[in-house]
Design an enzyme around this catalytic site. Structure first.
Site, PDB file in Angstrom:
ATOM      1  CG  ASP A  19      -2.249   0.742   0.812  1.00 60.04           C
ATOM      2  OD1 ASP A  19      -2.593   0.745  -0.385  1.00 60.04           O
ATOM      3  OD2 ASP A  19      -2.872   1.345   1.706  1.00 60.04           O
ATOM      4  CG  HIS A  28      25.526  -5.037  -9.652  1.00 59.77           C
ATOM      5  ND1 HIS A  28      24.505  -5.349 -10.505  1.00 59.77           N
ATOM      6  CD2 HIS A  28      26.448  -4.385 -10.410  1.00 59.77           C
ATOM      7  CE1 HIS A  28      24.805  -4.910 -11.722  1.00 59.77           C
ATOM      8  NE2 HIS A  28      25.972  -4.331 -11.684  1.00 59.77           N
ATOM      9  CG  ASP A  56      29.245   2.082 -10.843  1.00 59.79           C
ATOM     10  OD1 ASP A  56      28.749   3.068 -11.415  1.00 59.79           O
ATOM     11  OD2 ASP A  56      29.265   0.941 -11.351  1.00 59.79           O
ATOM     12  CG  ASP A  77      27.183   3.800 -15.479  1.00 61.39           C
ATOM     13  OD1 ASP A  77      27.687   3.710 -14.340  1.00 61.39           O
ATOM     14  OD2 ASP A  77      26.932   2.810 -16.203  1.00 61.39           O
ATOM     15  CG  HIS A  91      32.305  -6.163 -15.672  1.00 63.77           C
ATOM     16  ND1 HIS A  91      32.707  -5.103 -16.461  1.00 63.77           N
ATOM     17  CD2 HIS A  91      32.946  -6.006 -14.480  1.00 63.77           C
ATOM     18  CE1 HIS A  91      33.520  -4.327 -15.762  1.00 63.77           C
ATOM     19  NE2 HIS A  91      33.696  -4.863 -14.561  1.00 63.77           N
ATOM     20  CG  HIS A 132      26.502  -0.232 -20.337  1.00 66.70           C
ATOM     21  ND1 HIS A 132      25.846   0.949 -20.156  1.00 66.70           N
ATOM     22  CD2 HIS A 132      27.235  -0.414 -19.203  1.00 66.70           C
ATOM     23  CE1 HIS A 132      26.143   1.438 -18.948  1.00 66.70           C
ATOM     24  NE2 HIS A 132      26.999   0.647 -18.354  1.00 66.70           N
ATOM     25  CG  HIS A 149      22.942  -1.652 -18.470  1.00 68.87           C
ATOM     26  ND1 HIS A 149      23.117  -2.882 -17.900  1.00 68.87           N
ATOM     27  CD2 HIS A 149      23.869  -0.861 -17.880  1.00 68.87           C
ATOM     28  CE1 HIS A 149      24.092  -2.834 -16.998  1.00 68.87           C
ATOM     29  NE2 HIS A 149      24.551  -1.612 -16.969  1.00 68.87           N
ATOM     30  CD  GLU A 192      30.747  -0.293 -17.011  1.00 71.32           C
ATOM     31  OE1 GLU A 192      30.750  -0.589 -15.807  1.00 71.32           O
ATOM     32  OE2 GLU A 192      29.729   0.002 -17.645  1.00 71.32           O
ATOM     33  CE1 TYR A 208      35.481  -4.685 -10.145  1.00 73.61           C
ATOM     34  CE2 TYR A 208      35.756  -6.054 -12.111  1.00 73.61           C
ATOM     35  CZ  TYR A 208      35.342  -4.872 -11.517  1.00 73.61           C
ATOM     36  OH  TYR A 208      34.801  -3.869 -12.294  1.00 73.61           O
ATOM     37  NE  ARG A 232      32.427  -0.683 -12.190  1.00 71.75           N
ATOM     38  CZ  ARG A 232      32.090  -1.391 -11.127  1.00 71.75           C
ATOM     39  NH1 ARG A 232      32.660  -2.568 -10.910  1.00 71.75           N
ATOM     40  NH2 ARG A 232      31.187  -0.950 -10.271  1.00 71.75           N
ATOM     41  CD  GLU A 258      30.519   2.918 -15.597  1.00 66.65           C
ATOM     42  OE1 GLU A 258      30.359   2.832 -14.366  1.00 66.65           O
ATOM     43  OE2 GLU A 258      29.701   2.470 -16.431  1.00 66.65           O
TER      44      GLU A 258
END
Ligand code: GLY
Ligand code: MN
Ligand code: MN
Length: 430
Positions: free
Chosen positions: A36, A240, A257, A268, A347, A351, A358, A381, A385, A409, A411
């Site tokens: 709700d 992520h 990120d 991004d 990865h 993109h 994306h 990017e 890791y 990373r 990017e």
């Protein structure tokens, strides 16, 4: 701000390509509800791209062959009692005035009114979506029109996805779209630069997230373009990571990120830096490999190049670096071909970026990669890791503990230009 004239131009361009077809595009459904409580509404990007209409429960019909109504909107009618709860609605009349529809109807009349826009079409352009009930509505119309085709002598003989035409259009950003993206980038760059000053050992990752997102909203962005990742120490090895709840320590790297969405156009950006201002020798070695890979990749972001070249350039530099460190061993071509680098780089290097983070657009047509052209925007990017518990693949060397827990990373968002490219996010140092 994107003017109605531009949406109209997009519709004309799209309609010129669908010939005697009729296209049906659906808005995002109602805002997501959890027990709700209503969560933020986010318009469906294809629908928005062609209409600029930012409300749920709407359908756009484009029928270039129709004598009077080439662009029709079905919308939620004005209803004072409902609006008190769920916000303003444009309503049927204003949908024509403000959004340039030739005709508009309440959404409740969709089933009744839709056939007149389909029965002379030779095909229906509709992308089957996640909502199976709505898919069924369109398929039912199609089935009924097919059943009566023999008597009428016209009707759609096929359903075709809107994506090949529409997403090819969305790939090439217009000057006004680029202005929106530059604004998203400008805000995100400032947020990153502030966050880097703000982040200190002893602070929590969420405090950095709060500063970033404060700047996004304060500067007029809708909010984060995607869940902000503020990952310190070994958390940087989780792609992520969004918990953002660790207290940062002396000696940590911090991977941020984060980017904002400005009028639905996105930035991004990822940067990784040492919290104390100085890399450890191991951190610096890995950082330099990733940076070298990123620069090599950006150099391949050139009009005329197949999409995959910049990914391949990044992979080669990363693999060379990992081999130099003794983290990979063997024949470099075989390592690349068999993707033996995947424990450390799992990865792809980028993109499309635009209305979606994306973004829409095909990467490949059959065996052929999309060729980059001016107006495309990509992220670049690469990362490495080296997780605390990562295990070498069979036949590969053991992983020395000194590298463990390092995740990096970098990017950037890169616009293809006639001459080459422009790194839109160059305002954040690396
Ligand atoms: N932040 C999402 C991505 O980099 O693709
Ligand atoms: Mn990102
Ligand atoms: Mn990205």
């Amino acid at each position: 701000m994107i003017l109605q004239t531009e949406y109209q131009e997009r519709r004309e361009q799209f309609m010129a390509k669908i010939g005697n077809g009729t296209a049906i595009l659906r808005s995002a459904p109602l805002a997501v509800m959890h027990n709700d409580v209503e969560y933020n509404f986010r318009q469906e990007s294809d629908f928005f791209y062609l209409t600029g209409f930012n409300e749920p429960e709407a359908v756009a019909v484009l029928a270039p062959h129709h004598s009077e109504h080439r662009f029709v909107l079905f919308v939620q009618p004005k209803e004072r009692e409902k609006e008190v709860w769920t916000g303003y609605r444009t309503g049927v009349e204003a949908a024509k005035e403000k959004f340039g529809a030739d005709e508009a109807y309440p959404i409740t009349e969709l089933n009744e009114k839709l056939p007149q826009y389909l029965e002379k079409a030779d095909r229906i352009y509709f992308h089957l979506g996640r909502d199976r009930d709505f898919n069924a509505v369109i398929l039912d119309h199609w089935q009924q029109l097919m059943a009566t085709y023999s008597k009428r002598g016209t009707g759609p003989m096929a359903i075709e996805s809107t994506h090949p035409i529409l997403h090819a259009m969305r790939l090439v950003k217009s000057p006004t779209e680029l202005a929106m993206m530059r604004q998203a980038v400008a805000i995100s760059v400032d947020a990153h630069n502030y966050a880097r000053e703000f982040a200190k050992p002893g602070r929590y990752e969420y405090e950095v997230q709060a500063e970033l997102e404060h700047i996004f909203r304060q500067r007029g962005a809708l909010g984060p373009a995607y869940p902000s990742i503020v990952a310190s120490g070994a958390n940087s090895c989780i792609l992520h990571y969004v918990e953002n709840n660790r207290q940062m320590q002396e000696g940590d790297l911090l991977l941020i990120d984060a980017g904002c969405s400005y009028g639905y156009y996105n930035a991004d950006i990822t940067r990784t830096f040492p919290l104390s201002g100085k890399f450890t020798p191991e951190q610096k070695i890995i950082y330099d490999i990733v940076l070298k890979a990123q620069l090599a990749a950006i150099a391949q972001v050139q009009p005329g190049n197949p999409y995959n070249l910049f990914h391949e350039a990044a992979v080669r530099v990363l693999v060379e670096g990992l081999m130099d460190l003794g983290l990979l061993a063997g024949d470099i071509e075989e390592i690349i071909k068999e993707e033996k680098y995947k424990p450390f780089y799992m990865h792809r290097t980028g993109h499309w970026l635009g209305l979606d983070v994306h973004d829409a657009g095909f990467y490949k047509h059959g065996e052929n990669w999309q060729v980059l052209q001016p107006g495309h925007v990509v992220t670049v990017e690469p990362g490495l890791y080296i997780g605390s518990d990562v295990q070498p693949l069979e036949g590969q060397p053991a992983i020395d503990d000194r590298w463990r827990g390092i995740g990096i990373r970098i990017e950037d968002d890169v616009l293809l230009t006639v001459e080459g490219h422009e790194v839109l996010t160059a305002g954040v140092p690396k």
